[in-house]
Scaffold this motif. Structure first.
Motif, PDB file in Angstrom:
ATOM      1  N   GLU A  30     -62.112 -42.868  -2.303  1.00  0.00           N
ATOM      2  CA  GLU A  30     -61.373 -42.463  -1.106  1.00  0.00           C
ATOM      3  C   GLU A  30     -62.070 -41.309  -0.378  1.00  0.00           C
ATOM      4  OE1 GLU A  30     -56.818 -43.651  -2.535  1.00  0.00           O
ATOM      5  OE2 GLU A  30     -57.650 -41.682  -3.014  1.00  0.00           O
ATOM      6  N   ALA A  33     -65.255 -42.630   1.325  1.00  0.00           N
ATOM      7  CA  ALA A  33     -64.987 -43.363   2.564  1.00  0.00           C
ATOM      8  C   ALA A  33     -64.766 -42.412   3.735  1.00  0.00           C
ATOM      9  CB  ALA A  33     -63.766 -44.254   2.382  1.00  0.00           C
ATOM     10  N   ARG A  34     -64.155 -41.275   3.474  1.00  0.00           N
ATOM     11  CA  ARG A  34     -63.843 -40.323   4.548  1.00  0.00           C
ATOM     12  C   ARG A  34     -65.054 -39.491   4.969  1.00  0.00           C
ATOM     13  NH1 ARG A  34     -57.686 -38.065   3.464  1.00  0.00           N
ATOM     14  NH2 ARG A  34     -56.805 -40.044   2.715  1.00  0.00           N
ATOM     15  N   SER A  38     -70.791 -43.552  -0.445  1.00  0.00           N
ATOM     16  CA  SER A  38     -70.093 -44.360  -1.439  1.00  0.00           C
ATOM     17  C   SER A  38     -69.371 -43.478  -2.455  1.00  0.00           C
ATOM     18  CB  SER A  38     -71.091 -45.257  -2.170  1.00  0.00           C
ATOM     19  OG  SER A  38     -71.926 -44.487  -3.020  1.00  0.00           O
TER      20      SER A  38
END
Length: 277
Positions: A30, A33-34, A38
């Motif tokens: 998570e 992603a932000r 990876s």
């Protein structure tokens, strides 16, 4: 900052990243992603295996709302350099490589150097530097060699130009110790060594350091080095040509057995010379 404390500082960077990520209730995937990397990269940052780029550190601060903490720590660590700017990225990738193939036209590669040899090379290139600077550079070079002691060490294949065996860097005693070290590592199968002899003709005119690196989860790269400059190449067509050039060098070089015999013979000559001076 000494090399041990520098590594500890990067480990602190990673542990703080993990702590603050978990406090924010985010998984590695998570957070990755932000910040546009990876989840695996976040894990490598947390384990101090890989160092993030500055823009990634800045985005981590934004996502975790850490008021510039990771940017400030990054700048402090990255400004304390063990390696020249042009080599820093290659040194980082070296730690991640599963296979390294290297051609050394004039000097023993850093991963194989003894402390005496590394010091002689560093002094020759930094005649007016302080002892602290010289010691830091030598320590940084020797620290790189830990990758060859790990259980997951990369396959390491080196082609040495015969120049490497003949140029008396640091004097006969230093050269004897250095070549004996290379021979011992070859016998231990830590490295596969071939020598490109003068008799190879035009092949022996090849100049410029060349390093090829392969990885589990990334395409191969090539690194070339000249005087105070280096190029990290990742264009597939260019890397393919670099591999072809290296294959030709290996084909023109002596066999590993003949190479070992020549290295040991040169070491004996230097040892004999050292004992008479």
């Amino acid at each position: 900052m000494a090399n041990g404390s520098r590594m500890a500082a990067w480990e602190f960077f990673g542990s703080e990243l993990k702590r603050r990520r978990e406090n924010a209730g985010l998984t590695q995937v998570e957070l990755g992603a932000r910040v546009f990397v990876s989840g695996g990269y976040i894990g490598q940052f947390e384990q101090a295996i890989r160092k993030p780029q500055l823009d990634v550190a800045q985005r981590i601060d934004e996502v975790l709302q850490t008021d510039g903490f990771f940017e400030r720590l990054w700048k402090r660590l990255i400004s304390d350099k063990r390696y020249a700017d042009y080599f820093a990225k290659a040194a980082e990738l070296e730690r991640l490589a599963t296979k390294i193939c290297e051609f050394a036209p004039a000097l023993v590669p850093g991963l194989l150097q003894t402390a005496g040899y590394a010091r002689a090379v560093t002094l020759a290139m930094n005649a007016f530097a302080t002892d602290e600077y010289i010691n830091d550079k030598v320590s940084g070079r020797l620290e790189r060699q830990h990758i060859l002691k790990d259980a997951t060490r990369p396959v390491y294949w080196v082609v040495l130009h015969e120049n490497v065996l003949r140029i008396p860097v640091g004097g006969p005693a230093v050269m004897a110790e250095q070549l004996e070290r290379v021979a011992a590592m070859a016998r231990e199968r830590t490295v596969l060594v071939q020598v490109l002899p003068y008799a190879a003709g035009a092949y022996a005119l090849m100049t410029g350091d060349l390093r090829l690196m392969e990885f589990d989860d990334a395409p191969p790269t090539a690194y070339t080095e000249a005087v105070y400059s280096g190029n990290l190449l990742d264009d597939p067509a260019v890397v393919k040509r670099a591999y072809a050039a290296y294959d030709l060098l290996r084909a023109a070089a002596l066999s590993p057995e003949a190479s070992l015999a020549l290295i040991e013979s040169a070491a004996e000559d230097f040892r004999r010379c050292a004992s008479t001076t």
